[in-house]
Enzyme design. Structure first.
Site, PDB file in Angstrom:
ATOM      1  N   LYS A  39       1.349  45.301  60.798  1.00 49.18           N
ATOM      2  CA  LYS A  39       2.885  45.257  60.695  1.00 49.18           C
ATOM      3  C   LYS A  39       3.332  46.038  61.872  1.00 49.18           C
ATOM      4  CE  LYS A  39       6.163  47.184  57.397  1.00 49.18           C
ATOM      5  NZ  LYS A  39       6.245  48.768  57.126  1.00 49.18           N
ATOM      6  N   HIS A  78       6.129  56.610  50.371  1.00 45.47           N
ATOM      7  CA  HIS A  78       5.147  55.961  49.720  1.00 45.47           C
ATOM      8  C   HIS A  78       3.840  55.968  50.198  1.00 45.47           C
ATOM      9  CE1 HIS A  78       5.169  54.348  53.967  1.00 45.47           C
ATOM     10  NE2 HIS A  78       4.271  53.596  53.796  1.00 45.47           N
ATOM     11  N   ASP A 109       0.207  53.935  51.057  1.00 46.11           N
ATOM     12  CA  ASP A 109      -0.245  52.601  51.492  1.00 46.11           C
ATOM     13  C   ASP A 109      -1.029  52.045  50.277  1.00 46.11           C
ATOM     14  OD1 ASP A 109       1.260  52.891  53.686  1.00 46.11           O
ATOM     15  OD2 ASP A 109      -0.456  52.889  54.999  1.00 46.11           O
ATOM     16  N   HIS A 128       3.493  59.512  52.428  1.00 47.10           N
ATOM     17  CA  HIS A 128       3.948  59.618  53.761  1.00 47.10           C
ATOM     18  C   HIS A 128       5.506  58.979  54.021  1.00 47.10           C
ATOM     19  CE1 HIS A 128       1.352  56.079  54.046  1.00 47.10           C
ATOM     20  NE2 HIS A 128       2.060  55.828  55.027  1.00 47.10           N
TER      21      HIS A 128
HETATM   22  C1  OGA Z   1       3.879  51.882  57.191  1.00 45.18           C
HETATM   23  C2  OGA Z   1       3.964  53.402  57.649  1.00 45.18           C
HETATM   24  C3  OGA Z   1       4.617  54.766  59.593  1.00 45.18           C
HETATM   25  C4  OGA Z   1       5.011  54.832  60.921  1.00 45.18           C
HETATM   26  O1  OGA Z   1       4.420  51.055  57.889  1.00 45.18           O
HETATM   27  O2  OGA Z   1       3.186  51.609  56.020  1.00 45.18           O
HETATM   28  O3  OGA Z   1       3.959  54.183  56.882  1.00 45.18           O
HETATM   29  O4  OGA Z   1       4.491  55.955  61.423  1.00 45.18           O
HETATM   30  N1  OGA Z   1       4.545  53.458  58.878  1.00 45.18           N
HETATM   31  O5  OGA Z   1       5.471  54.018  61.423  1.00 45.18           O
HETATM   32 NI    NI Z   2       2.713  53.514  55.154  1.00 46.59          NI
END
Ligand code: OGA
Ligand code: NI
Length: 331
Positions: free
Chosen positions: A198, A217, A219, A273
Site C-alpha cells: 500500500k 487503527h 493493522d 497507530h
Molecule cells: C497504514 C498505516 C502509516 C504511515 O497504511 O496502515 O498505518 O506511516 N500507515 O503511513
Molecule cells: Ni496501519
C-alpha cells in the site's frame, strides 16, 4: 463516478481544510498530547541471534512496534522503490484514474481514496495505491502501474527482500514464544504467505493540525513492514499517549498486527497507530502487509494455551477475522 482525489484537491492551494476532513476535537493533533523523543525500539539484525530474539520479542510485547536496521535490504532498492512510487503519483490525473479501484464492489486493488465516511463522518487526508505482491497466484499484475516502466521490476525485487525479512521475523517471533522457529510460518501458509503493498500519499495539507492522514487503527495483518520518505508522521498509542516515530534513514518500521496478537494469545500486541500530515511537505509511505491466506485457521497457538493460560481469542479463518475490528480506539 469521478472520485475527488486528495492530491488533486491539494493542488488547488486551499487556504482552509474542507469540512469533511476536520476531525472531531478529541482526535485533532492540536488537542492530543503527543510525546516526542521517547525512544521507540531500534533493533539491529546484525546482532547475535539470541539477542535479536530477546529484543524483538520484548519490543513486540511492550510496543507492538520496532524499527529494524542492518536488515539486508539494499538502500539503493529502497530508494528505487520510493522513486517509482513517487513517479506514479506525478503522472497526469487521467492516467492514474485508469487504475481506480472500487472498494464498494469488492475491488480493493488499484488507486484509491477513502470515500465512505467512518462513524465520525470524516475522511482521511490520503490517496493510496494498493496491490498484492505475493504469492504469484494472488497477484493481479494488470493493475500494477505500467508507468514508470521499471515499476514492476523494482516491486518484484522489493517483494523478494520483504519475503526474506518476513521469514527472519517469523522465526525470531516464534522463538520468542518459546517455540520452534518454524511454527509461526506454518500458520501463515508457509510459502503462500500474502504480501500486499500500500503506497500512501499524503499531500501537503492546509491545516494539518485539524486533520489525520490515517485515523487510529490496528493493522489486521500479522505483520506490517513500512518505509517512508524523510517526512515523519507516524504515531503509536503507548501508555495512554501518542508517541511520534522519528524518521531513521534506511530503517524499516515493523508493526505487529491483529493476527500476530491472536496467534501469540496476546503476548505480542497489535499496535494502535495513526498518521499526521504536514503543511508544506508531501509525505509518502510504503506499507507491506503480511497476512496468512484467507483460508488459514487463526487462533491462539495450542502450544501456548493450557489451564493457567486460557485462550483469549476465538479461532476462525483469516477470512472471517477480517470482519472483526480490534477495538483499541481511545475515547
Ligand atoms: C497504514 C498505516 C502509516 C504511515 O497504511 O496502515 O498505518 O506511516 N500507515 O503511513
Ligand atoms: Ni496501519
Amino acid at each position: 463516478m469521478q472520485v475527488e482525489r486528495v492530491q488533486a484537491l491539494a493542488l488547488g492551494r486551499l487556504n482552509e481544510l474542507p469540512e469533511k476532513f476536520i476531525r472531531p476535537a478529541h482526535e485533532q493533533p492540536l488537542n492530543t498530547r503527543a510525546v516526542e523523543g521517547i525512544a521507540v525500539p531500534v533493533i539491529s539484525l546484525a546482532k547475535p541471534h539470541n539477542v535479536i530474539v530477546e529484543e524483538v520479542s520484548e519490543a513486540a510485547a511492550q510496543w507492538g512496534f520496532f524499527l529494524i536496521t542492518d536488515h539486508g535490504i539494499p538502500a539503493s532498492l529502497i530508494e528505487e522503490l520510493q522513486k517509482v512510487g513517487k513517479e506514479f503519483y506525478m503522472l497526469p490525473q487521467e492516467e492514474k484514474e485508469a487504475y481506480a479501484n472500487d472498494p464498494a464492489s469488492g475491488r480493493f486493488d488499484g488507486y484509491g481514496t477513502r470515500m465512505t465516511k467512518n462513524h465520525d463522518d470524516k475522511v482521511e487526508w490520503i490517496d493510496y495505491f494498493f496491490h498484492h505482491t505475493a504469492p504469484p497466484s494472488k497477484v493481479n499484475y494488470d493493475i500494477w502501474p505500467k508507468n514508470p516502466p521499471s515499476y514492476g521490476q523494482v516491486n518484484e525485487e522489493y517483494k523478494k527482500e520483504m519475503l526474506k525479512v518476513t521469514d527472519k521475523l517469523l522465526e525470531v517471533l516464534s522463538e520468542g514464544l518459546g517455540l520452534d522457529r518454524k511454527v509461526l510460518k506454518s500458520h501463515m501458509g508457509d510459502g503462500e504467505v500474502e504480501l500486499e503493498m500500500k503506497i500512501n500519499m499524503y499531500p501537503p495539507c492546509p491545516q494539518p493540525e485539524l486533520a489525520l492522514g490515517v485515523e487510529p487503527h490496528t493493522d489486521m495483518s500479522a505483520l506490517t513492514l513500512l518505509v517512508s520518505n524523510d517526512v515523519p508522521g507516524l504515531q503509536l498509542w503507548k501508555d495512554d499517549n501518542w508517541v511520534a516515530v522519528n524518521y531513521l534513514p534506511n530503517a524499516v518500521f515493523v508493526n505487529i498486527g491483529d493476527q500476530m496478537e491472536v496467534l501469540s494469545n496476546g503476548k505480542y500486541k497489535s499496535v494502535l497507530h495513526r498518521s499526521l500530515v504536514n503543511k508544506e511537505r508531501l509525505r509518502m509511505s510504503w506499507a507491506v502487509f503480511i497476512a496468512p491466506p484467507h483460508e488459514a485457521v487463526i487462533g491462539p497457538l495450542t502450544e501456548l494455551v493450557d489451564e493457567q493460560n486460557p485462550a483469549k481469542y476465538s479461532t476462525k479463518t483469516y477470512g472471517e477475522y477480517r470482519h472483526r475490528k480490534f477495538n483499541k480506539i481511545p475515547q
